[in-house]
Structure formats: structure tokens, C-alpha cells
Write a protein that holds these residues in place. Structure first.
Motif, short mmCIF file in Angstrom:
data_model
loop_
_atom_site.label_atom_id
_atom_site.label_comp_id
_atom_site.label_asym_id
_atom_site.label_seq_id
_atom_site.Cartn_x
_atom_site.Cartn_y
_atom_site.Cartn_z
N SER A 124 1.11 -1.11 0.32
CA SER A 124 -0.70 0.36 0.21
C SER A 124 0.75 1.22 -0.19
O SER A 124 2.09 1.39 0.81
CB SER A 124 -0.64 -0.04 1.21
OG SER A 124 -1.62 1.23 1.34
N VAL A 125 0.50 2.57 -0.51
CA VAL A 125 1.25 3.56 -0.70
C VAL A 125 1.16 4.26 0.48
O VAL A 125 1.92 5.30 0.73
CB VAL A 125 0.43 4.88 -2.21
CG1 VAL A 125 1.15 3.69 -3.39
CG2 VAL A 125 -1.13 5.09 -1.97
N HIS A 126 -0.04 3.82 1.18
CA HIS A 126 -0.66 4.02 2.38
C HIS A 126 0.73 3.89 3.75
O HIS A 126 0.80 4.30 4.85
CB HIS A 126 -1.31 4.57 3.12
CG HIS A 126 -2.91 5.21 2.09
ND1 HIS A 126 -2.92 6.44 2.22
CD2 HIS A 126 -3.43 4.20 1.01
CE1 HIS A 126 -3.91 6.67 0.91
NE2 HIS A 126 -3.57 5.14 0.18
N ARG A 127 1.73 3.14 2.65
CA ARG A 127 2.80 2.76 4.45
C ARG A 127 4.13 2.56 3.39
O ARG A 127 4.10 2.29 2.87
CB ARG A 127 2.30 0.61 4.40
CG ARG A 127 1.04 0.82 5.30
CD ARG A 127 0.93 -0.70 6.17
NE ARG A 127 0.76 -1.42 4.22
CZ ARG A 127 -0.26 -2.37 4.18
NH1 ARG A 127 -0.93 -1.67 3.85
NH2 ARG A 127 0.16 -3.50 2.92
N ASN A 128 4.52 3.50 4.20
CA ASN A 128 6.60 3.07 3.98
C ASN A 128 6.54 3.37 4.99
O ASN A 128 6.25 3.82 6.93
CB ASN A 128 6.37 4.70 3.86
CG ASN A 128 5.27 5.17 2.34
OD1 ASN A 128 5.78 5.20 0.86
ND2 ASN A 128 4.23 6.10 2.87
N TYR A 129 8.02 2.73 5.06
CA TYR A 129 8.80 2.11 6.46
C TYR A 129 10.31 2.67 5.97
O TYR A 129 10.67 2.54 4.87
CB TYR A 129 8.91 0.66 6.29
CG TYR A 129 8.86 -0.11 5.52
CD1 TYR A 129 10.85 -0.46 5.48
CD2 TYR A 129 8.69 -0.71 4.31
CE1 TYR A 129 11.03 -1.49 4.05
CE2 TYR A 129 9.04 -1.40 3.65
CZ TYR A 129 10.25 -1.69 3.22
OH TYR A 129 10.85 -2.86 2.63
N CYS A 133 15.66 1.64 10.53
CA CYS A 133 15.42 1.00 11.89
C CYS A 133 14.00 0.62 11.86
O CYS A 133 13.32 0.25 12.71
CB CYS A 133 15.71 2.11 12.69
SG CYS A 133 14.30 2.77 12.26
N GLY A 134 13.05 -0.10 10.61
CA GLY A 134 11.80 0.10 10.71
C GLY A 134 10.57 0.37 11.14
O GLY A 134 9.70 0.37 10.74
N LYS A 135 11.21 2.30 11.43
CA LYS A 135 9.85 3.13 11.07
C LYS A 135 9.20 3.25 10.26
O LYS A 135 9.62 3.46 8.94
CB LYS A 135 10.21 4.52 12.31
CG LYS A 135 9.49 5.01 13.01
CD LYS A 135 9.62 6.82 12.34
CE LYS A 135 8.97 7.66 13.40
NZ LYS A 135 9.55 8.55 14.01
N PHE A 136 7.33 3.38 10.78
CA PHE A 136 7.01 3.88 9.86
C PHE A 136 6.15 5.03 9.27
O PHE A 136 6.40 6.11 10.66
CB PHE A 136 5.07 2.65 10.20
CG PHE A 136 5.50 0.65 9.08
CD1 PHE A 136 4.92 1.18 7.54
CD2 PHE A 136 6.26 0.33 9.93
CE1 PHE A 136 4.97 -0.85 7.24
CE2 PHE A 136 6.73 -0.94 9.22
CZ PHE A 136 5.75 -1.37 7.68
N PHE A 137 5.67 5.18 8.41
CA PHE A 137 5.47 6.63 8.29
C PHE A 137 4.09 6.82 7.27
O PHE A 137 4.65 5.41 6.61
CB PHE A 137 6.36 7.38 7.48
CG PHE A 137 8.12 7.19 8.02
CD1 PHE A 137 7.96 8.45 9.53
CD2 PHE A 137 9.31 6.79 7.53
CE1 PHE A 137 8.74 8.42 9.85
CE2 PHE A 137 9.31 6.70 8.87
CZ PHE A 137 9.91 7.47 9.70
N VAL A 159 13.75 5.88 3.24
CA VAL A 159 12.25 5.27 3.49
C VAL A 159 11.81 5.03 2.52
O VAL A 159 11.71 5.44 1.19
CB VAL A 159 11.04 6.41 3.97
CG1 VAL A 159 9.69 6.09 4.17
CG2 VAL A 159 11.64 7.13 6.00
N LYS A 160 11.58 3.92 2.04
CA LYS A 160 10.63 2.90 0.74
C LYS A 160 9.29 2.41 1.16
O LYS A 160 8.36 2.33 2.72
CB LYS A 160 11.20 1.61 0.95
CG LYS A 160 10.96 0.75 -0.34
CD LYS A 160 11.80 -0.71 0.03
CE LYS A 160 11.21 -1.46 -1.69
NZ LYS A 160 9.89 -1.94 -1.47
#
Length: 246
Positions: A124-129, A133-137, A159-160
Motif C-alpha cells: 500500500s502507498v499509505h505505508r512506508n518504512y 530502523c523499520g519505523k513506519f510513516f 524510507v521505502k
């Protein structure tokens, strides 16, 4: 009895339906698909590489600036709204008829329409990490980033988007969930997909029931295996039928 009446009866008499959809589900929300005549792969662009290359894992790693320029311009449709297909599926779930939506789309419109049981095969484009460190945006973080390549506000890592790029494997948890629902479905409705992208298209082979419904504007390789084929827009078909259900 015509095809719409047959589909209406099938949906009316089942409470174990699974829907598997592709890009054609969102074209009625003005999000282009990939392989049609007006799709992303067949329209001219000003980029030096074809879309399939720019949406690959290796391109993301080697040319992140170009990747994000293309990704933001061609893959993000923040103003898109759910269409009749999304709302119809959400209503079927609310009625207790639909057990799951399995989607190849990354736009999040099923959830926005109210669907709760959604399996996103391609992310999903609404999840980015953050790759460090694995933090989500969320999506806004990526779109509003001052840097061409979004950076983590905690560790500074790249961030990917949490989407499956070419050369990347699908998430096995999502695949296993999808296989479970397809195997156990009484009715499998497939809509808005040419069933040409593997391994996702292989899901149809796990279906054990006798009510395989294909709703797509064009031919698919599985048409001869379906109990019902409707060549029309998925939103028009499901929208009109669901309105008649109580």
C-alpha cells in the motif's frame, strides 16, 4: 435468465463470497491501470526508462531520486475516491456475504470505502518504512518530504514505500491468507484484472467451488473455466446488483 440475473441470484444465495480484484477496480476512480491501451505501460512519458524498469527493486536502489520522481507522479493518486465497486464490496461484507477482498491494488480505496477484511498482495502507498530502523510513516510524510529521497526522522535512513516492486517477492503472510480464503470460498468473484500477473493470478487455481465469476472488460485466460463471464465495468455490475439486495 441473463448474466446479471444469474450473478444476482448467486450473490443473494451465498454468505461465503471472496473477491479478487486488480487495477480495473480502480480505473473507475480515475486511477490508470497498467496494460490497457490507455494504461501506464502504453502511454508516452518523458522518462529515460520504461515504467517496468523504474518500478523495479534494483532501480530503486541505484536511482532513488528518479524512482521517487516517477513514483510520486505516476503511482500516487491522493485525491482518488472509492467508486461503486469499492462501496458495493464493503456493503456485501457488512451484510455478512463477503468474507474477504484480495487486491493487487496499492491505493487503499477498499478500506476507505469501508471494507475491513482486505488482503493487499502488493502492499500500500499509505505505508512506508525506514529501511534502517523499520519505523513506519504515512503517505503524507513521503509526499511532504523536503528531500527528494524521504529520510527517517529518527535515524536518517532511507524510507521505502511498502509496495512490492519488480524483482521483489510477495509477502508470504498475505499470500497464505489469500490462498486460505480462496480455497474455502463457495463463490469466487474475480474483477478488473486480466489475470496476467503471477504469482497473484495463480490464486484462481486454489479455488475448489463451482461458482467462479469473472467480471472484466476484456478476455482473460480463465474465461473458459468460469461459470459466469461478464464483460463490463466492475463498478456498474456490482453497484447495480448490490442496490437490489436487502
Amino acid at each position: 435468465m441473463d448474466s446479471m440475473e444469474k450473478l444476482r441470484d448467486i450473490i443473494k444465495n451465498s454468505d461465503n463470497i471472496v473477491f479478487f480484484g486488480g487495477a480495473g477496480v480502480s480505473t473507475e476512480s480515475n486511477i490508470p491501470d497498467f496494460r490497457s491501451e490507455a494504461g501506464l505501460y502504453n502511454t508516452k512519458n518523458n522518462y529515460s526508462y520504461p515504467p517496468e524498469v523504474m518500478l523495479s527493486h534494483s532501480f530503486f536502489c541505484e536511482h532513488p531520486e528518479d524512482f521517487f520522481e516517477f513514483y510520486k507522479a505516476k503511482m500516487i493518486y491522493k485525491d482518488a475516491k472509492p467508486n461503486e465497486a469499492h462501496y458495493a464490496l464493503a456493503k456485501l461484507e457488512n451484510m455478512g456475504k463477503l468474507k474477504a477482498v484480495i487486491t493487487q491494488n496499492i491505493d487503499g480505496l477498499h478500506q476507505e470505502a469501508g471494507s475491513k477484511s482486505v488482503i493487499e498482495l502488493h502492499g500500500s502507498v499509505h505505508r512506508n518504512y525506514c529501511m534502517n530502523c523499520g519505523k513506519f510513516f504515512n503517505l503524507d510524510y513521503v509526499l511532504n518530504s523536503k528531500d527528494t529521497i524521504p529520510k527517517c526522522d529518527y535515524c536518517g535512513g532511507k524510507v521505502k514505500p511498502d509496495v512490492v516492486l519488480y524483482e521483489e517477492a510477495l509477502d508470504m503472510e498475505a499470500i497464505n491468507k489469500a490462498v486460505y480464503y480462496v480455497k474455502n470460498a463457495d463463490v469466487l468473484i474475480i474483477g478488473g484484472t486480466s489475470l496476467a500477473v503471477y504469482p497473484a493470478a495463480n490464486l484462481v487455481n486454489y479455488y475448489r467451488g463451482n461458482s467462479l465469476i469473472l467480471i472484466n472488460k476484456s478476455f482473460t485466460p480463465y474465461d473458459n473455466r468460469a461459470s459466469l463471464v461478464i464483460n463490463n465495468k466492475i463498478g456498474e455490475v456490482l453497484g447495480s446488483i448490490v442496490k437490489e439486495l436487502k
